[in-house]
Design a protein around this motif. Structure first.
Motif, PDB file in Angstrom:
ATOM      1  N   SER A 118     -10.424 -16.571 -16.460  1.00  0.00           N
ATOM      2  CA  SER A 118      -9.736 -15.698 -15.507  1.00  0.00           C
ATOM      3  C   SER A 118     -10.638 -15.277 -14.354  1.00  0.00           C
ATOM      4  O   SER A 118     -10.163 -14.732 -13.359  1.00  0.00           O
ATOM      5  CB  SER A 118      -9.211 -14.448 -16.232  1.00  0.00           C
ATOM      6  N   HIS A 119     -11.940 -15.508 -14.496  1.00  0.00           N
ATOM      7  CA  HIS A 119     -12.895 -15.250 -13.411  1.00  0.00           C
ATOM      8  C   HIS A 119     -13.779 -16.487 -13.265  1.00  0.00           C
ATOM      9  O   HIS A 119     -15.004 -16.417 -13.371  1.00  0.00           O
ATOM     10  CB  HIS A 119     -13.745 -14.018 -13.711  1.00  0.00           C
ATOM     11  N   ASP A 120     -13.136 -17.636 -13.003  1.00  0.00           N
ATOM     12  CA  ASP A 120     -13.884 -18.889 -12.979  1.00  0.00           C
ATOM     13  C   ASP A 120     -14.774 -19.038 -11.763  1.00  0.00           C
ATOM     14  O   ASP A 120     -15.522 -20.003 -11.642  1.00  0.00           O
ATOM     15  CB  ASP A 120     -12.945 -20.100 -13.093  1.00  0.00           C
ATOM     16  N   GLU A 121     -14.714 -18.060 -10.852  1.00  0.00           N
ATOM     17  CA  GLU A 121     -15.651 -18.061  -9.725  1.00  0.00           C
ATOM     18  C   GLU A 121     -17.020 -17.557 -10.151  1.00  0.00           C
ATOM     19  O   GLU A 121     -17.981 -17.628  -9.379  1.00  0.00           O
ATOM     20  CB  GLU A 121     -15.098 -17.198  -8.576  1.00  0.00           C
ATOM     21  N   ILE A 122     -17.119 -17.064 -11.379  1.00  0.00           N
ATOM     22  CA  ILE A 122     -18.377 -16.543 -11.911  1.00  0.00           C
ATOM     23  C   ILE A 122     -18.835 -17.441 -13.056  1.00  0.00           C
ATOM     24  O   ILE A 122     -18.114 -17.614 -14.039  1.00  0.00           O
ATOM     25  CB  ILE A 122     -18.198 -15.097 -12.430  1.00  0.00           C
ATOM     26  N   TYR A 123     -20.020 -18.025 -12.926  1.00  0.00           N
ATOM     27  CA  TYR A 123     -20.561 -18.881 -13.980  1.00  0.00           C
ATOM     28  C   TYR A 123     -21.584 -18.058 -14.755  1.00  0.00           C
ATOM     29  O   TYR A 123     -22.789 -18.158 -14.539  1.00  0.00           O
ATOM     30  CB  TYR A 123     -21.191 -20.129 -13.369  1.00  0.00           C
ATOM     31  N   THR A 124     -21.081 -17.243 -15.650  1.00  0.00           N
ATOM     32  CA  THR A 124     -21.923 -16.282 -16.354  1.00  0.00           C
ATOM     33  C   THR A 124     -23.043 -16.937 -17.139  1.00  0.00           C
ATOM     34  O   THR A 124     -24.173 -16.443 -17.162  1.00  0.00           O
ATOM     35  CB  THR A 124     -21.063 -15.444 -17.312  1.00  0.00           C
ATOM     36  N   HIS A 125     -22.749 -18.051 -17.813  1.00  0.00           N
ATOM     37  CA  HIS A 125     -23.743 -18.670 -18.691  1.00  0.00           C
ATOM     38  C   HIS A 125     -24.890 -19.307 -17.912  1.00  0.00           C
ATOM     39  O   HIS A 125     -25.903 -19.683 -18.509  1.00  0.00           O
ATOM     40  CB  HIS A 125     -23.074 -19.700 -19.608  1.00  0.00           C
ATOM     41  N   ALA A 126     -24.719 -19.429 -16.593  1.00  0.00           N
ATOM     42  CA  ALA A 126     -25.796 -19.946 -15.747  1.00  0.00           C
ATOM     43  C   ALA A 126     -26.447 -18.836 -14.930  1.00  0.00           C
ATOM     44  O   ALA A 126     -27.345 -19.108 -14.135  1.00  0.00           O
ATOM     45  CB  ALA A 126     -25.270 -21.032 -14.813  1.00  0.00           C
ATOM     46  N   ASN A 135     -18.573  -6.984  -9.134  1.00  0.00           N
ATOM     47  CA  ASN A 135     -18.379  -5.562  -9.432  1.00  0.00           C
ATOM     48  C   ASN A 135     -17.578  -5.356 -10.712  1.00  0.00           C
ATOM     49  O   ASN A 135     -17.161  -4.239 -11.016  1.00  0.00           O
ATOM     50  CB  ASN A 135     -17.701  -4.847  -8.254  1.00  0.00           C
ATOM     51  N   ILE A 136     -17.349  -6.447 -11.471  1.00  0.00           N
ATOM     52  CA  ILE A 136     -16.705  -6.329 -12.778  1.00  0.00           C
ATOM     53  C   ILE A 136     -17.754  -5.804 -13.750  1.00  0.00           C
ATOM     54  O   ILE A 136     -18.714  -6.502 -14.084  1.00  0.00           O
ATOM     55  CB  ILE A 136     -16.162  -7.693 -13.253  1.00  0.00           C
ATOM     56  N   SER A 137     -17.594  -4.570 -14.192  1.00  0.00           N
ATOM     57  CA  SER A 137     -18.674  -3.861 -14.890  1.00  0.00           C
ATOM     58  C   SER A 137     -19.196  -4.607 -16.109  1.00  0.00           C
ATOM     59  O   SER A 137     -20.408  -4.665 -16.341  1.00  0.00           O
ATOM     60  CB  SER A 137     -18.214  -2.459 -15.290  1.00  0.00           C
ATOM     61  N   LYS A 138     -18.318  -5.184 -16.917  1.00  0.00           N
ATOM     62  CA  LYS A 138     -18.776  -5.834 -18.150  1.00  0.00           C
ATOM     63  C   LYS A 138     -19.472  -7.166 -17.890  1.00  0.00           C
ATOM     64  O   LYS A 138     -20.185  -7.675 -18.750  1.00  0.00           O
ATOM     65  CB  LYS A 138     -17.600  -6.042 -19.102  1.00  0.00           C
ATOM     66  N   LEU A 139     -19.252  -7.745 -16.700  1.00  0.00           N
ATOM     67  CA  LEU A 139     -19.854  -9.037 -16.367  1.00  0.00           C
ATOM     68  C   LEU A 139     -21.033  -8.900 -15.414  1.00  0.00           C
ATOM     69  O   LEU A 139     -21.836  -9.822 -15.289  1.00  0.00           O
ATOM     70  CB  LEU A 139     -18.807  -9.965 -15.741  1.00  0.00           C
ATOM     71  N   ASN A 140     -21.140  -7.778 -14.775  1.00  0.00           N
ATOM     72  CA  ASN A 140     -22.183  -7.573 -13.783  1.00  0.00           C
ATOM     73  C   ASN A 140     -23.574  -7.523 -14.417  1.00  0.00           C
ATOM     74  O   ASN A 140     -23.764  -6.938 -15.477  1.00  0.00           O
ATOM     75  CB  ASN A 140     -21.914  -6.265 -13.030  1.00  0.00           C
ATOM     76  N   ARG A 141     -24.533  -8.173 -13.759  1.00  0.00           N
ATOM     77  CA  ARG A 141     -25.944  -8.145 -14.125  1.00  0.00           C
ATOM     78  C   ARG A 141     -26.170  -8.408 -15.618  1.00  0.00           C
ATOM     79  O   ARG A 141     -26.747  -7.606 -16.356  1.00  0.00           O
ATOM     80  CB  ARG A 141     -26.570  -6.822 -13.712  1.00  0.00           C
ATOM     81  N   LEU A 142     -25.748  -9.589 -16.042  1.00  0.00           N
ATOM     82  CA  LEU A 142     -26.003  -9.985 -17.430  1.00  0.00           C
ATOM     83  C   LEU A 142     -27.490 -10.084 -17.716  1.00  0.00           C
ATOM     84  O   LEU A 142     -27.907 -10.002 -18.870  1.00  0.00           O
ATOM     85  CB  LEU A 142     -25.312 -11.320 -17.739  1.00  0.00           C
ATOM     86  N   ASP A 143     -28.304 -10.261 -16.675  1.00  0.00           N
ATOM     87  CA  ASP A 143     -29.757 -10.267 -16.879  1.00  0.00           C
ATOM     88  C   ASP A 143     -30.234  -8.907 -17.375  1.00  0.00           C
ATOM     89  O   ASP A 143     -31.046  -8.819 -18.308  1.00  0.00           O
ATOM     90  CB  ASP A 143     -30.486 -10.668 -15.592  1.00  0.00           C
ATOM     91  N   LEU A 144     -29.695  -7.836 -16.783  1.00  0.00           N
ATOM     92  CA  LEU A 144     -30.076  -6.494 -17.215  1.00  0.00           C
ATOM     93  C   LEU A 144     -29.470  -6.167 -18.584  1.00  0.00           C
ATOM     94  O   LEU A 144     -30.088  -5.462 -19.393  1.00  0.00           O
ATOM     95  CB  LEU A 144     -29.635  -5.463 -16.181  1.00  0.00           C
ATOM     96  N   GLN A 145     -28.281  -6.697 -18.839  1.00  0.00           N
ATOM     97  CA  GLN A 145     -27.678  -6.511 -20.156  1.00  0.00           C
ATOM     98  C   GLN A 145     -28.509  -7.212 -21.231  1.00  0.00           C
ATOM     99  O   GLN A 145     -28.669  -6.690 -22.346  1.00  0.00           O
ATOM    100  CB  GLN A 145     -26.239  -7.021 -20.173  1.00  0.00           C
ATOM    101  N   LEU A 146     -29.048  -8.383 -20.903  1.00  0.00           N
ATOM    102  CA  LEU A 146     -29.901  -9.083 -21.862  1.00  0.00           C
ATOM    103  C   LEU A 146     -31.185  -8.290 -22.123  1.00  0.00           C
ATOM    104  O   LEU A 146     -31.644  -8.214 -23.276  1.00  0.00           O
ATOM    105  CB  LEU A 146     -30.233 -10.488 -21.354  1.00  0.00           C
ATOM    106  N   ILE A 147     -31.757  -7.715 -21.090  1.00  0.00           N
ATOM    107  CA  ILE A 147     -32.947  -6.882 -21.279  1.00  0.00           C
ATOM    108  C   ILE A 147     -32.623  -5.712 -22.208  1.00  0.00           C
ATOM    109  O   ILE A 147     -33.421  -5.353 -23.085  1.00  0.00           O
ATOM    110  CB  ILE A 147     -33.483  -6.375 -19.925  1.00  0.00           C
TER     111      ILE A 147
END
Length: 250
Positions: A118-126, A135-147
């Motif tokens: 539903s948000h295929d413009e975002i390649y989260t796994h890359a 600005n989708i809060s749960k998807l934003n800055r997965l790098d910081l979420q991983l930290i």
């Protein structure tokens, strides 16, 4: 036969001893449920108060030899809005990588990040540009979420008497290789070593031929994303391109 199934969970038993033909399961969201082999594996639930909106899996080897955490980002290989699909692929990955963790004698963390259709413009796994800027809060800055996951895992391990180094090891291939490459680029201060395969590369330059090179092409907006200047000396990277021979000048 063509059998339509509604959304839900089904157990399918197939008797094939007298079957001569072919069978295909073509429903997009059918997936294999992987049982984690033993109590060395733990699925840690999401904890927004600690900075991460998604679950992660933690594996503790039988014998600890080194006080450092290995992190392998998940890579489902396809888009889906069903988080269980990404969860099962992450479980499959950590079961496979646990052999490496045992050999190194280190704990292993695999996040369960989504890759929504539903948000295929975002390649989260890359960890692409869209994932950094969305600005989708749960998807934003997965790098910081991983930290945040890394910090949480260290808290859990500390409670078991396992104290780890501030830095981590990382490994990834293809999309997860991109994730590791880009994560290391953004947060070199916490990565001790990274093994990367099948990924794109980041050029340590702000511009090339008068064109800006923003993330993840180059370092043009590195300071905007990280709130600090890119340290080329510490990163041991040089922005320099060899001059082409005269036969290519035209």
């Amino acid at each position: 036969y063509s059998i339509g199934l509604g959304e839900g969970k089904f157990k399918l038993d197939i008797e094939v001893s007298k079957f001569t033909g072919a069978a295909a399961i073509g429903y997009e969201n059918i997936f294999t449920v992987n049982e984690l082999p033993n109590n060395n594996y733990s699925i840690i639930p999401s904890n927004p108060s600690r900075g991460f909106h998604w679950d992660y899996i933690l594996y503790i080897p039988i014998t600890l030899k080194n006080d450092i955490l290995l992190v392998v980002p998940n890579n489902t290989g396809k888009e889906s809005d069903y988080i269980d699909i990404h969860k099962e692929k992450a479980k499959e990955l950590i079961i496979y990588k646990s052999e490496l963790a045992e050999e190194l004698g280190v704990p292993l963390l695999v996040p369960i990040f989504p890759r929504p259709v539903s948000h295929d413009e975002i390649y989260t796994h890359a960890l692409d540009r869209g994932t950094i800027l969305t600005n989708i809060s749960k998807l934003n800055r997965l790098d910081l979420q991983l930290i945040a996951m890394i910090d949480d895992s260290k808290r859990i391990l500390s409670g078991k008497g396992i104290i780890l180094d501030k830095k981590i090891l990382m490994s990834g291939f293809s999309a997860s290789g991109d994730f590791v490459d880009r994560f290391t680029f953004l947060h070199p201060e916490i990565v001790k070593a990274a093994v990367i395969g099948g990924s794109d590369n980041i050029i340590p330059c702000e511009t090339l031929n008068s064109e800006n090179l923003p993330y993840p092409l180059g370092i043009y907006d590195y300071e905007k994303i990280t709130d600090r200047k890119f340290d080329a000396v510490k990163s041991k990277l040089v922005c320099k391109f060899p001059r082409l021979s005269s036969r290519y000048d035209k």
